[in-house]
Design a protein around this motif. Structure first.
Motif, mmCIF file in Angstrom:
data_model
loop_
_atom_site.group_PDB
_atom_site.id
_atom_site.type_symbol
_atom_site.label_atom_id
_atom_site.label_comp_id
_atom_site.label_asym_id
_atom_site.label_seq_id
_atom_site.Cartn_x
_atom_site.Cartn_y
_atom_site.Cartn_z
ATOM 1 N N LYS A 195 0.825 -1.216 0.000
ATOM 2 C CA LYS A 195 0.000 0.000 0.000
ATOM 3 C C LYS A 195 0.860 1.266 0.000
ATOM 4 O O LYS A 195 0.654 2.171 -0.808
ATOM 5 C CB LYS A 195 -0.936 0.002 1.227
ATOM 6 N N THR A 196 1.810 1.312 0.927
ATOM 7 C CA THR A 196 2.650 2.511 1.027
ATOM 8 C C THR A 196 3.521 2.657 -0.216
ATOM 9 O O THR A 196 3.737 3.776 -0.706
ATOM 10 C CB THR A 196 3.513 2.451 2.310
ATOM 11 N N THR A 197 3.977 1.544 -0.754
ATOM 12 C CA THR A 197 4.778 1.594 -1.982
ATOM 13 C C THR A 197 3.952 2.221 -3.118
ATOM 14 O O THR A 197 4.435 3.086 -3.848
ATOM 15 C CB THR A 197 5.239 0.171 -2.368
ATOM 16 N N PRO A 241 1.787 11.034 5.178
ATOM 17 C CA PRO A 241 2.480 9.741 5.188
ATOM 18 C C PRO A 241 2.167 8.918 6.419
ATOM 19 O O PRO A 241 1.626 9.427 7.406
ATOM 20 C CB PRO A 241 3.969 10.132 5.149
ATOM 21 N N GLN A 242 2.511 7.633 6.324
ATOM 22 C CA GLN A 242 2.247 6.703 7.422
ATOM 23 C C GLN A 242 3.087 7.067 8.648
ATOM 24 O O GLN A 242 2.598 7.028 9.770
ATOM 25 C CB GLN A 242 2.596 5.292 6.939
ATOM 26 N N GLU A 243 4.344 7.399 8.397
ATOM 27 C CA GLU A 243 5.220 7.740 9.519
ATOM 28 C C GLU A 243 5.078 9.234 9.803
ATOM 29 O O GLU A 243 5.144 10.050 8.890
ATOM 30 C CB GLU A 243 6.690 7.454 9.155
ATOM 31 N N LEU A 275 -4.043 9.542 2.317
ATOM 32 C CA LEU A 275 -3.912 9.366 3.765
ATOM 33 C C LEU A 275 -3.448 7.930 3.999
ATOM 34 O O LEU A 275 -4.217 6.988 3.790
ATOM 35 C CB LEU A 275 -5.268 9.593 4.439
ATOM 36 N N ASP A 276 -2.187 7.796 4.397
ATOM 37 C CA ASP A 276 -1.645 6.444 4.604
ATOM 38 C C ASP A 276 -1.825 6.089 6.075
ATOM 39 O O ASP A 276 -1.136 6.632 6.924
ATOM 40 C CB ASP A 276 -0.167 6.420 4.177
ATOM 41 N N GLU A 277 -2.778 5.238 6.347
ATOM 42 C CA GLU A 277 -3.139 4.818 7.715
ATOM 43 C C GLU A 277 -3.462 6.018 8.597
ATOM 44 O O GLU A 277 -2.811 6.223 9.627
ATOM 45 C CB GLU A 277 -1.985 4.049 8.368
HETATM 46 MG MG LIG Z 1 2.198 1.074 4.761
#
Ligand SMILES: [Mg+2]
Ligand SMILES: Nc1ncnc2c1ncn2[C@@H]1O[C@H](COP(=O)(O)OP(=O)(O)OP(=O)(O)O)[C@@H](O)[C@H]1O
Length: 308
Positions: free
Chosen positions: A44-46, A84-86, A158-160
């Motif tokens: 997903k993030t990729t 981002p997720q982070e 929106l990543d997570e």
């Molecule tokens: Mg991810």
């Protein structure tokens, strides 16, 4: 209508040989909320990182608003806001300065009224002068969203967004996403929470091991979810369905000892009354019956398992 994002045969192999995406095709419609569901490491993030120009694809192509993400990177990227997720935010800056600065990064002129509105929409206005390091994790996440919205993107990734977020903030996040959609923003989010996809998405995509296994309207998935299975154990095995039952969508299983009837719980009529009446007039005796309902969770788990 032309898709706002068009992804074609997108493949990513990381150095070392791991194939994180495998020939992904996906068109995102303008103004929709698309939820990408998938287990850890699914890709997903990729996928998001490639569309946003942070990771290079190995092959395939992506356009955003008609602009190729490689040959026309700036035009494509300017349409996108990314959360981002982070979490990584400038710890020593104030909330307001960080958000205004993000707008400047995209070459947009200062617009204090807009920044004020964004901060108010995210309930950050009272915190605008605080240093980011003094905020709670949930508040930091809101700052990330405010930053992503500062240059008025047409598309928001929106990543997570709600990982590690409490129930109340999650609900307010969902409301915010709904309001964004009303202003015409396209939202693509990733989530592990099936409930989240159920609540806010127009369409749901399922990714596993780099493959996009399905993309479907949520209502269609709900219809599948609404499917129930009625299993009837018969007193005497049947060689074939009696004439009166042939019009009903039934299957005969277990060497004629079991009748299986699938029906839609969302429909006005389940057809069970008719089925039982037909069985009785055909003289078929029922020993026992049971029902089972499939859920989005079942569908998801089966898809991911079958993909292995
Ligand atoms: Mg991810
Ligand atoms: N920079 C990298 N170098 C090598 N492999 C990577 C890199 N980034 C991700 N991967 C690998 O690619 C695969 C997909 O990772 P990705 O982060 O896209 O998954 P994800 O679906 O976002 O997972 P999660 O739900 O845990 O966030 C994983 O196997 C991951 O280990």
């Amino acid at each position: 209508m032309k898709p706002v994002i068009s992804i074609s045969e997108l493949t990513k192999t990381y150095p070392g040989g791991l194939k994180a995406l495998d020939a992904v095709n996906l068109d995102v419609k303008e103004g929709e909320i698309l939820a990408l569901l998938g287990p850890n490491g699914a890709g997903k993030t990729t996928l998001i990182s490639i569309v946003c120009g942070l990771v290079n694809p190995s092959s395939g192509s992506v356009t955003v608003g008609g602009h190729d993400i490689i040959s026309d990177f700036r035009a494509a990227r300017s349409l996108i806001g990314l959360v981002p997720q982070e979490l990584h935010v400038e710890a020593f800056e104030s909330v307001q300065a960080t958000v205004s600065f993000s707008r400047g990064l995209f070459g947009k002129p200062r617009n204090p009224a807009l920044v004020e509105q964004i901060l108010k929409d995210l309930s950050l206005w009272d915190k605008r002068k605080e240093k980011i390091m003094a905020l709670s994790g949930g508040m930091k996440r809101r700052v990330m969203i405010a930053k992503a919205l500062a240059h008025e993107p047409r598309i928001l990734f929106l990543d997570e967004p709600t990982a590690g977020v409490d129930v109340e903030l999650r609900k307010s996040m969902w409301e915010l996403i709904g309001r964004l959609r009303e202003t015409g923003v396209t939202v693509i989010l990733t989530t592990h929470y099936i409930e989240e996809a159920e609540n806010i998405a127009d369409r749901v995509g399922v990714i596993s091991k780099g493959k996009l296994l399905l993309v479907e309207e949520k209502t269609e998935l709900m219809r599948k979810m609404g499917e129930k299975i009625l299993t009837l154990n018969l007193r005497e095995p049947l060689d074939a369905l009696p004439d009166g039952l042939k019009e009903i969508d039934l299957t005969l299983e277990d060497e004629g000892r079991t009748l299986v009837y699938r029906y839609d719980t969302a429909a006005d009529r389940t057809g069970i009354g008719k089925l039982l009446a037909e069985l009785s007039s055909a003289g078929v005796g029922v020993r026992d019956l049971s029902t089972k309902q499939s859920s989005l969770e079942d569908i998801f788990v089966n898809l991911v398992r079958d993909g292995e």
